[in-house]
Design a protein around this motif. Structure first.
Motif, PDB file in Angstrom:
ATOM      1  N   LEU A 122      -8.378  67.834  76.158  1.00 41.54           N
ATOM      2  CA  LEU A 122      -6.982  68.290  76.197  1.00 41.54           C
ATOM      3  C   LEU A 122      -6.333  68.131  74.832  1.00 41.54           C
ATOM      4  N   ASP A 123      -5.610  69.148  74.418  1.00 40.15           N
ATOM      5  CA  ASP A 123      -4.798  69.107  73.203  1.00 40.15           C
ATOM      6  C   ASP A 123      -3.351  69.173  73.662  1.00 40.15           C
ATOM      7  N   LEU A 124      -2.691  68.025  73.725  1.00 34.28           N
ATOM      8  CA  LEU A 124      -1.336  67.928  74.277  1.00 34.28           C
ATOM      9  C   LEU A 124      -0.280  68.027  73.178  1.00 34.28           C
ATOM     10  N   PRO A 125       0.946  68.375  73.549  1.00 33.57           N
ATOM     11  CA  PRO A 125       2.037  68.342  72.574  1.00 33.57           C
ATOM     12  C   PRO A 125       2.199  66.931  72.001  1.00 33.57           C
ATOM     13  N   ALA A 126       2.689  66.837  70.783  1.00 32.22           N
ATOM     14  CA  ALA A 126       2.874  65.534  70.135  1.00 32.22           C
ATOM     15  C   ALA A 126       3.753  64.634  71.004  1.00 32.22           C
ATOM     16  N   GLY A 127       3.293  63.414  71.229  1.00 35.28           N
ATOM     17  CA  GLY A 127       4.062  62.446  72.007  1.00 35.28           C
ATOM     18  C   GLY A 127       3.852  62.527  73.504  1.00 35.28           C
ATOM     19  N   ALA A 128       3.073  63.488  73.978  1.00 34.69           N
ATOM     20  CA  ALA A 128       2.847  63.638  75.418  1.00 34.69           C
ATOM     21  C   ALA A 128       1.712  62.733  75.878  1.00 34.69           C
ATOM     22  N   THR A 129       1.791  62.290  77.129  1.00 36.60           N
ATOM     23  CA  THR A 129       0.768  61.423  77.711  1.00 36.60           C
ATOM     24  C   THR A 129       0.380  61.949  79.092  1.00 36.60           C
ATOM     25  N   LEU A 130      -0.738  61.440  79.604  1.00 33.94           N
ATOM     26  CA  LEU A 130      -1.233  61.825  80.922  1.00 33.94           C
ATOM     27  C   LEU A 130      -0.937  60.716  81.920  1.00 33.94           C
TER      28      LEU A 130
END
Length: 273
Positions: free
Chosen positions: A141-149
């Motif tokens: 996964l390549d998430l937006p900066a600062g995002a978490t799961l």
């Protein structure tokens, strides 16, 4: 984020009749099949499991040309989510007339597929050919900066940023060739989504397993569209029932009751589709 979105042509594999004839489950893992036959069989397995009603037309902009590429989709804040398929090779994608993109033999024992959905999300699917295939599939996964799961009690995984949900990978599912559910679950590991599928030698293959990504706003919009369609259908049905009912309710009251029921049914189905 740094992702490259590729384009592929939406070329039909073969006719629907030929696809169905080619996809006998007992011979699914035949090592002598050509790449086009493998793609055809996988496409039928996928579309028989997911249906085709909610597949969005076209593939440009979100679906990679090869299994080594990156699927891209948007989150509720307008940012981009990148999803990498669990592929060990660079199998080229082939698109069906319905919009499913298949990557045959993408990891040596399983095919992969991608479907854009009308709700604005995307499905990434593993087509597991036999009991010798891996039981875990890792989606980078390549998430937006600062995002978490954040894993939820129902098995889904939400992407969070600054306390706000940007969307979610819906609760996992897997089905065998007979449509029977196969036990499956997600875990989050090193920023990736890993799907475990608990098939065994007695499972009817192929097994299709699916992480589905969708933003909550898009799901709500899809629910509204579905509820509006069901409201109309419910109102018409209620009017007919009310008009012919021996209780003499009449068209008006029957339509009102039918519309309310249709709206609720459509909203639930549209949100969780």
């Amino acid at each position: 984020m740094n992702t490259t979105t590729l384009r592929i042509s939406a070329t039909a594999l073969v006719s629907a009749g030929a696809l169905l004839a080619a996809c006998a489950p007992a011979a699914f893992a035949d090592s002598d099949q050509t790449p086009s036959q493998a793609a055809a069989r996988s496409a039928v397995a996928v579309e028989r499991t997911t249906g085709t009603a909610d597949i969005a037309p076209g593939t440009a902009g979100t679906v990679p040309a090869t299994a080594a590429g990156v699927i891209t989709s948007s989150a509720d804040d307008g940012s981009t989510i990148g999803i990498t398929l669990p592929a060990s090779g660079k199998a080229r994608g082939v698109a069906t007339g319905n919009g499913t993109v298949v990557y045959p033999d993408a990891d040596g024992s399983s095919a992969l597929a991608v479907q854009r959905t009308t709700g604005g999300g995307v499905r990434a699917l593993a087509v597991i050919s036999d009991a010798s295939a891996p039981k875990e599939y890792r989606y980078g996964l390549d998430l937006p900066a600062g995002a978490t799961l954040q894993q939820q009690e129902d098995g889904s995984v939400t992407v969070m940023k600054e306390g706000e949900a940007l969307g979610a990978f819906q609760a996992p599912w897997a089905k065998d060739a007979n449509g029977t559910a196969v036990p499956t679950s997600y875990r989050v590991q090193d920023g990736a989504l890993v799907q475990s599928v608990a098939f065994d030698a007695g499972t009817a293959f192929p097994v299709v397993a699916d992480p589905t990504w969708a933003g909550f706003k898009k799901r709500a919009k899809n629910a509204l569209k579905s509820s509006n369609r069901s409201t109309v259908a419910g109102a018409v049905g209620g009017c007919i029932v009310g008009a012919v009912s021996t209780a003499g309710a009449g068209c008006g009251p029957g339509a009102a009751v039918g519309a309310i029921g249709g709206f609720a049914k459509g909203a639930v189905e549209g949100f969780f589709k």
